[in-house]
Design an enzyme around this catalytic site. Structure first.
Site, PDB file in Angstrom:
ATOM      1  N   HIS A  42     -15.132  35.263  -5.015  1.00 15.44           N
ATOM      2  CA  HIS A  42     -14.847  35.196  -6.449  1.00 15.44           C
ATOM      3  C   HIS A  42     -16.107  34.839  -7.231  1.00 15.44           C
ATOM      4  CE1 HIS A  42     -10.597  35.850  -6.086  1.00 15.44           C
ATOM      5  NE2 HIS A  42     -10.451  34.834  -5.258  1.00 15.44           N
ATOM      6  N   ALA A  95      -2.961  28.067  -5.736  1.00 11.77           N
ATOM      7  CA  ALA A  95      -2.863  29.175  -6.693  1.00 11.77           C
ATOM      8  C   ALA A  95      -2.294  30.441  -6.056  1.00 11.77           C
ATOM      9  CB  ALA A  95      -4.237  29.457  -7.298  1.00 11.77           C
ATOM     10  N   ASP A  96      -2.997  30.990  -5.058  1.00 10.69           N
ATOM     11  CA  ASP A  96      -2.516  32.226  -4.437  1.00 10.69           C
ATOM     12  C   ASP A  96      -1.213  32.000  -3.687  1.00 10.69           C
ATOM     13  OD1 ASP A  96      -4.378  34.402  -5.037  1.00 10.69           O
ATOM     14  OD2 ASP A  96      -5.858  33.180  -4.016  1.00 10.69           O
ATOM     15  N   GLU A 147      -2.721  31.576   2.349  1.00 15.24           N
ATOM     16  CA  GLU A 147      -2.393  31.637   0.921  1.00 15.24           C
ATOM     17  C   GLU A 147      -1.316  32.675   0.617  1.00 15.24           C
ATOM     18  OE1 GLU A 147      -6.054  32.413  -1.146  1.00 15.24           O
ATOM     19  OE2 GLU A 147      -6.897  33.494   0.547  1.00 15.24           O
ATOM     20  N   GLN A 166      -8.065  30.918   5.297  1.00 10.37           N
ATOM     21  CA  GLN A 166      -7.263  30.517   4.141  1.00 10.37           C
ATOM     22  C   GLN A 166      -5.845  31.020   4.324  1.00 10.37           C
ATOM     23  OE1 GLN A 166     -10.555  31.310   0.776  1.00 10.37           O
ATOM     24  NE2 GLN A 166      -8.668  30.387   0.010  1.00 10.37           N
TER      25      GLN A 166
END
Length: 237
Positions: free
Chosen positions: A30, A159-160, A134, A132
């Site tokens: 990101h 978040a995800d 997610e 991760q």
């Protein structure tokens, strides 16, 4: 404790080191950072005595091996949803017979092969692949990942995960899922990390819960928040 690095500035790493951070996570997922810039940032981290992690943009083994070759001590792999994806990432970080990583001792990780290849080979035993989790699929697959020793560490972010579950980030079910992952990891002896905002209370609470690593905010947000606090405080006065 560490922070994401998103800005293409060596000063970000230096400032985080001066602040007392233990590590940085250089973010190739990101941010607009190039792999060459990430290599430079990792070099600065090593020189400043903090640990350089790199979050790769996807699951490609070439990203993992290249980041490890330029000196990353760990790679963070986003959106790992299946056991096969976790195994591919792990194998990309290890040489035969433990994995499928290609030999490249004429790199920073191998001291440019000036001391022979053994240091490079031995170094692979000290790197980590952090996945991760997610998504709902990742949550379901995690028990098998842990049972098959497919991961060195797990990183959670609300978040995800909340988007995958179809709920808000502050929904109690998100926290419950994350605590279940933390418990599974602790039972398996696998470090579990948490991504949070740059908030001291959140970091302290995560440490008390048992998280081994907390990634608190990022260099861009820290700069922006400090600047905004000055602007808002002075105008209010």
């Amino acid at each position: 404790m560490g922070s994401w690095v998103k800005l293409p500035a060596t000063e970000s790493v230096e400032l985080l080191a001066e602040a007392g951070m233990d590590l940085v996570v250089i973010d190739l997922e990101h941010s607009p950072l190039s792999i060459q810039t990430a290599s430079t940032l990792a070099t600065v981290a090593l020189g400043r005595g903090i640990v350089p992690f790199v979050r790769v943009p996807d699951h490609a083994p070439s990203w993992i091996s290249r980041c490890l070759d330029f000196g990353a001590r760990a790679v963070v792999v986003p959106h790992v949803d299946t056991v096969d994806q976790a195994l591919i990432a792990r194998n990309a970080a290890q040489f035969e017979p433990r994995g499928r990583r290609g030999m490249g001792p004429t790199t920073r990780a191998g001291s440019w092969n000036l001391r022979g290849p053994q240091q490079y080979i031995d170094g692979a035993r000290e790197v980590a692949v952090v996945v991760q989790i997610e998504s709902a699929e990742g949550l379901a697959a995690l028990p098998e990942m842990l049972a098959r020793d497919a991961v060195d560490g797990v990183l959670l972010g609300a978040a995800d995960l909340s988007m995958s579950l179809g709920v808000a980030m502050d929904d109690p079910s998100v926290s419950q899922h994350m605590l279940e992952v933390l418990s599974r990891c602790m039972d398996s002896g696998v470090p579990c990390a948490l991504a949070t905002g740059a908030n001291a209370s959140l970091v302290a609470a995560a440490a008390e819960q048992g998280y081994s690593m907390v990634v608190a905010g990022n260099d861009a947000s820290l700069l922006g928040a400090a600047a905004r606090a000055v602007v808002q405080g002075s105008r209010a006065t």
